[in-house]
Design a protein around this motif. Structure first.
Motif, PDB file in Angstrom:
ATOM      1  N   VAL A   1     -23.008 -19.365  -1.681  1.00  0.00           N
ATOM      2  CA  VAL A   1     -21.692 -19.902  -1.348  1.00  0.00           C
ATOM      3  C   VAL A   1     -21.026 -18.989  -0.316  1.00  0.00           C
ATOM      4  N   THR A   2     -20.274 -19.575   0.613  1.00  0.00           N
ATOM      5  CA  THR A   2     -19.710 -18.830   1.739  1.00  0.00           C
ATOM      6  C   THR A   2     -18.217 -18.561   1.572  1.00  0.00           C
ATOM      7  N   LEU A   3     -17.823 -17.324   1.809  1.00  0.00           N
ATOM      8  CA  LEU A   3     -16.410 -16.961   1.818  1.00  0.00           C
ATOM      9  C   LEU A   3     -15.819 -17.356   3.170  1.00  0.00           C
ATOM     10  N   VAL A   4     -14.739 -18.161   3.168  1.00  0.00           N
ATOM     11  CA  VAL A   4     -14.122 -18.601   4.426  1.00  0.00           C
ATOM     12  C   VAL A   4     -12.729 -18.020   4.627  1.00  0.00           C
ATOM     13  N   GLY A   5     -12.204 -17.313   3.640  1.00  0.00           N
ATOM     14  CA  GLY A   5     -10.884 -16.717   3.815  1.00  0.00           C
ATOM     15  C   GLY A   5     -10.460 -15.913   2.612  1.00  0.00           C
ATOM     16  N   THR A   6      -9.604 -14.931   2.841  1.00  0.00           N
ATOM     17  CA  THR A   6      -9.065 -14.087   1.765  1.00  0.00           C
ATOM     18  C   THR A   6      -7.596 -13.824   2.032  1.00  0.00           C
ATOM     19  N   GLN A   7      -6.807 -13.887   0.981  1.00  0.00           N
ATOM     20  CA  GLN A   7      -5.388 -13.559   1.091  1.00  0.00           C
ATOM     21  C   GLN A   7      -5.025 -12.515   0.053  1.00  0.00           C
ATOM     22  N   HIS A   8      -4.618 -11.336   0.519  1.00  0.00           N
ATOM     23  CA  HIS A   8      -4.137 -10.290  -0.372  1.00  0.00           C
ATOM     24  C   HIS A   8      -2.647 -10.523  -0.642  1.00  0.00           C
ATOM     25  N   ALA A   9      -2.216 -10.238  -1.839  1.00  0.00           N
ATOM     26  CA  ALA A   9      -0.803 -10.372  -2.208  1.00  0.00           C
ATOM     27  C   ALA A   9      -0.512  -9.378  -3.323  1.00  0.00           C
ATOM     28  N   GLY A  10       0.761  -9.259  -3.637  1.00  0.00           N
ATOM     29  CA  GLY A  10       1.119  -8.364  -4.727  1.00  0.00           C
ATOM     30  C   GLY A  10       2.570  -7.951  -4.664  1.00  0.00           C
ATOM     31  N   ALA A  11       3.057  -7.439  -5.771  1.00  0.00           N
ATOM     32  CA  ALA A  11       4.444  -7.005  -5.848  1.00  0.00           C
ATOM     33  C   ALA A  11       4.716  -5.905  -4.825  1.00  0.00           C
ATOM     34  N   LEU A  12       5.922  -5.923  -4.260  1.00  0.00           N
ATOM     35  CA  LEU A  12       6.298  -4.904  -3.289  1.00  0.00           C
ATOM     36  C   LEU A  12       6.545  -3.563  -3.972  1.00  0.00           C
ATOM     37  N   PHE A  13       6.231  -2.500  -3.264  1.00  0.00           N
ATOM     38  CA  PHE A  13       6.405  -1.154  -3.798  1.00  0.00           C
ATOM     39  C   PHE A  13       7.770  -0.627  -3.380  1.00  0.00           C
ATOM     40  N   ASP A  14       8.521  -0.158  -4.360  1.00  0.00           N
ATOM     41  CA  ASP A  14       9.862   0.374  -4.124  1.00  0.00           C
ATOM     42  C   ASP A  14       9.788   1.900  -4.053  1.00  0.00           C
ATOM     43  N   PRO A  15       9.943   2.495  -2.860  1.00  0.00           N
ATOM     44  CA  PRO A  15       9.836   3.959  -2.754  1.00  0.00           C
ATOM     45  C   PRO A  15      10.948   4.696  -3.474  1.00  0.00           C
ATOM     46  N   ASP A  16      12.090   4.034  -3.684  1.00  0.00           N
ATOM     47  CA  ASP A  16      13.201   4.706  -4.370  1.00  0.00           C
ATOM     48  C   ASP A  16      12.884   4.959  -5.836  1.00  0.00           C
ATOM     49  N   THR A  17      12.146   4.025  -6.459  1.00  0.00           N
ATOM     50  CA  THR A  17      11.797   4.182  -7.877  1.00  0.00           C
ATOM     51  C   THR A  17      10.346   4.582  -8.063  1.00  0.00           C
ATOM     52  N   ASN A  18       9.586   4.642  -6.943  1.00  0.00           N
ATOM     53  CA  ASN A  18       8.173   5.007  -6.991  1.00  0.00           C
ATOM     54  C   ASN A  18       7.370   4.066  -7.896  1.00  0.00           C
ATOM     55  N   THR A  19       7.723   2.790  -7.845  1.00  0.00           N
ATOM     56  CA  THR A  19       7.011   1.809  -8.659  1.00  0.00           C
ATOM     57  C   THR A  19       7.126   0.441  -7.997  1.00  0.00           C
ATOM     58  N   PHE A  20       6.434  -0.532  -8.585  1.00  0.00           N
ATOM     59  CA  PHE A  20       6.523  -1.889  -8.072  1.00  0.00           C
ATOM     60  C   PHE A  20       7.826  -2.534  -8.534  1.00  0.00           C
ATOM     61  N   CYS A  21       8.276  -3.536  -7.777  1.00  0.00           N
ATOM     62  CA  CYS A  21       9.527  -4.196  -8.107  1.00  0.00           C
ATOM     63  C   CYS A  21       9.340  -5.706  -8.050  1.00  0.00           C
ATOM     64  N   ASP A  22      10.397  -6.444  -8.371  1.00  0.00           N
ATOM     65  CA  ASP A  22      10.335  -7.903  -8.414  1.00  0.00           C
ATOM     66  C   ASP A  22      11.078  -8.537  -7.248  1.00  0.00           C
ATOM     67  N   ARG A  23      11.212  -7.828  -6.143  1.00  0.00           N
ATOM     68  CA  ARG A  23      11.934  -8.355  -4.991  1.00  0.00           C
ATOM     69  C   ARG A  23      10.968  -8.870  -3.919  1.00  0.00           C
ATOM     70  N   GLU A  24      11.489  -9.772  -3.076  1.00  0.00           N
ATOM     71  CA  GLU A  24      10.698 -10.240  -1.941  1.00  0.00           C
ATOM     72  C   GLU A  24      11.253  -9.599  -0.667  1.00  0.00           C
ATOM     73  N   HIS A  25      10.733 -10.004   0.501  1.00  0.00           N
ATOM     74  CA  HIS A  25      11.011  -9.266   1.731  1.00  0.00           C
ATOM     75  C   HIS A  25      12.455  -9.375   2.214  1.00  0.00           C
ATOM     76  N   PHE A  26      13.213 -10.359   1.759  1.00  0.00           N
ATOM     77  CA  PHE A  26      14.629 -10.448   2.119  1.00  0.00           C
ATOM     78  C   PHE A  26      15.499  -9.638   1.161  1.00  0.00           C
ATOM     79  N   GLY A  27      14.880  -9.047   0.147  1.00  0.00           N
ATOM     80  CA  GLY A  27      15.604  -8.171  -0.771  1.00  0.00           C
ATOM     81  C   GLY A  27      16.089  -8.817  -2.042  1.00  0.00           C
ATOM     82  N   TYR A  28      15.805 -10.104  -2.236  1.00  0.00           N
ATOM     83  CA  TYR A  28      16.254 -10.798  -3.442  1.00  0.00           C
ATOM     84  C   TYR A  28      15.288 -10.562  -4.605  1.00  0.00           C
ATOM     85  N   ALA A  29      15.840 -10.295  -5.792  1.00  0.00           N
ATOM     86  CA  ALA A  29      15.025 -10.300  -7.004  1.00  0.00           C
ATOM     87  C   ALA A  29      14.506 -11.720  -7.202  1.00  0.00           C
ATOM     88  N   ASP A  30      13.241 -11.854  -7.576  1.00  0.00           N
ATOM     89  CA  ASP A  30      12.596 -13.160  -7.612  1.00  0.00           C
ATOM     90  C   ASP A  30      11.945 -13.386  -8.972  1.00  0.00           C
TER      91      ASP A  30
END
Length: 520
Positions: free
Chosen positions: A187-216
């Motif tokens: 079987v042939t791989l035709v594409g890959t999409q990486h994703a994941g929670a954003l990393f918050d450097p202020d808390t040194n952990t992952f968070c529940d916000r998206e790129h506009f800054g809203y909790a999601d």
């Protein structure tokens, strides 16, 4: 003119009495992704093409043992699954693995056509969102199978700050096993999409916000028979000031829906039972446009930048609903947004007593995608439009301190330049046309139901130039600021690709893998 508006449910039809009868879903046969509402911080979606029926079936036979079911402990934040593996098919994929032609032809027309062919007319993907500008790989027939892998860290009981099981390592291990199965099967791989929670450097952990800054991650429906302890506000209005579960048939085939009927399903029923349709969308976020517009517009808006951002969404960026606190955020932390005792403060509200949009604007995003009781008829018009929403950001977080011209350079993307940051949005429903497509076309990209004319969703709307949003005032308060008109809204979100998939029940997966799908 489209046919979408013709499928509105009849508000005057009384609800069938049997909808109150308790049901228990077969969570052992439903894929975990469908019912398990806990976000995983690590994810990878891979897209596969099978060269022959035999190769496809060998591949499925090898990976089915990895697929996770929806059995749960009822305590999602205490007993988390370390991983979740999901398998879904395009219409072409079902044919490619040998599902009989008569069965394939019994799936819904929109699923058979695929997202690309319906994008312009039914999803308002024109202009900058037109499929001709999507990233490569989303051509009809290119993808047969989607495999989603999501994982999380499992903390060491002796030291919660140290993972006993690494989510990153688990993600790599599972994907390597899938890749090995694909190579063995041809079987042939035709594409890959990486994703994941954003990393918050202020808390040194992952968070529940998206790129506009809203909790999601708020507002998924309370599904009858799922067994999950759903917070108030996640179901449907019971007409008495409370909430009740939504019929499982709005999301799962083979169970009764809000009309008291079995949703239209493909044949044979063994293939359809406990399955659902998936709308997968890759949405690029124009972070520079959002930040630049917000800063410029807030200079003319009483209340400042954070209140203006809240008016666009219907929530402050910490998750506080405007309906519960219209002037300032509570200040919820990530930990509080995960606290079962706090979650009702984020979900338990309605719009029925804010008909003029004084607290939450009529055109705000959350009011459009889930109008709750604001369209009248005790919410019946809305109950048939609900979707299960899944998704994660992709790309690294863009620092707030980065200059706008640098962010603008990162925002640039086209058919040959992959988007660097955005959201993988996924909607699950029993009817792509009645639920996902209706919400996307009629509520996100047309404002008539909200008395907004042609004004689009302020965040997700596809602009045609001159788009605007009205922030209503309080006519009963002489000291209130006048209405604010946000004119010339730029394109904040751009479609970069997508497709329709079918997620079978696990028993149906085995039928497909063994070539046992038969029509009498």
């Amino acid at each position: 003119m489209t046919t979408l508006a013709l499928s509105r449910p009849q508000a005057g039809v009384p609800r069938a009495a049997h909808l109150a009868e308790p049901i228990t879903l077969d969570v052992g046969d439903i894929q975990s992704f469908v019912l398990y509402p806990v976000a995983f911080p690590f994810a990878r979606f891979s897209f596969w093409r099978v060269p022959s029926v035999e190769a496809g079936r060998r591949f499925l036979d090898a990976i089915i043992p990895m697929v996770t079911n929806a059995v749960h402990s009822r305590c999602p934040h205490e007993d988390r699954k370390p991983s979740e593996v999901t398998v879904a098919f395009t219409c072409d994929g079902l044919a490619a693995v040998g599902v009989p032609a008569r069965s394939v032809a019994s799936f819904s027309p929109e699923f058979q056509a695929g997202m690309r062919s319906r994008a312009v007319e039914f999803l308002a993907d024109y202009g900058v969102n037109h499929p001709d500008g999507w990233e490569r790989g989303w051509e009809k027939g290119n993808i047969h199978i989607l495999i989603g892998v999501q994982t999380t860290d499992i903390p060491d009981p002796a030291n919660p700050l140290v993972p006993a099981v690494s989510g990153r390592a688990t993600l790599e291990d599972i994907n390597q096993r899938i890749s090995d199965c694909a190579v063995a099967a041809g079987v042939t791989l035709v594409g890959t999409q990486h994703a994941g929670a954003l990393f918050d450097p202020d808390t040194n952990t992952f968070c529940d916000r998206e790129h506009f800054g809203y909790a999601d991650g708020f507002g998924n429906p309370d599904i009858a028979g799922s067994g999950w302890p759903a917070p108030p506000g996640s179901g449907k209005s019971d007409g008495k000031g409370g909430w009740s579960s939504i019929a499982a048939g709005e999301f799962l085939l083979g169970t009764r829906d809000e009309a008291g009927e079995m949703p239209v399903a493909p044949v044979p029923i063994g293939l359809a039972r406990n399955g659902t349709y998936l709308a997968y969308r890759k949405l690029h976020q124009n972070v520079a446009s959002f930040r630049g517009w917000l800063r410029a517009e807030s200079a003319h808006f009483p209340g400042g930048e954070e209140l203006l951002a809240a008016k666009l969404l219907g929530r402050f960026r910490d998750g506080t609903p405007l309906e519960r606190s219209p002037d300032k955020p509570v200040g919820y932390t990530f930990a509080q947004r995960l606290d079962p005792t706090v979650i009702p403060e984020l979900t338990d509200f309605s719009f029925g007593d804010d008909a003029a949009g004084i607290r939450c604007p009529m055109g705000a995003h959350i009011r459009r995608v889930n109008p709750r009781d604001s369209l009248g008829f005790n919410g019946v018009l809305v109950d048939r439009r609900r979707i299960i929403r899944r998704g994660l950001p992709y790309g690294a977080a863009v620092p707030e301190t980065m200059a706008l011209d640098e962010v603008q350079a990162m925002d640039e993307c086209d058919a040959d330049r992959e988007s660097r940051h955005g959201v993988i949005f996924m909607a699950l429903n029993a009817s792509l046309e009645r639920q996902f497509e209706f919400v996307q076309h009629e509520w996100v990209n047309y404002g008539n139901d909200f008395r907004q004319g042609n004004d689009r969703d302020p965040l997700l709307g596809n602009r045609e130039g001159g788009d605007r949003m009205t922030i209503q005032s309080n006519p009963d308060d002489p000291a209130a600021a006048p209405p604010h008109f946000c004119a010339g809204l730029p394109q904040f979100v751009t479609t970069r690709g997508g497709e329709y998939f079918f997620i079978p029940g696990i028993a149906a997966l085995r039928l497909i893998a063994t070539g046992s799908v038969e029509i009498a």
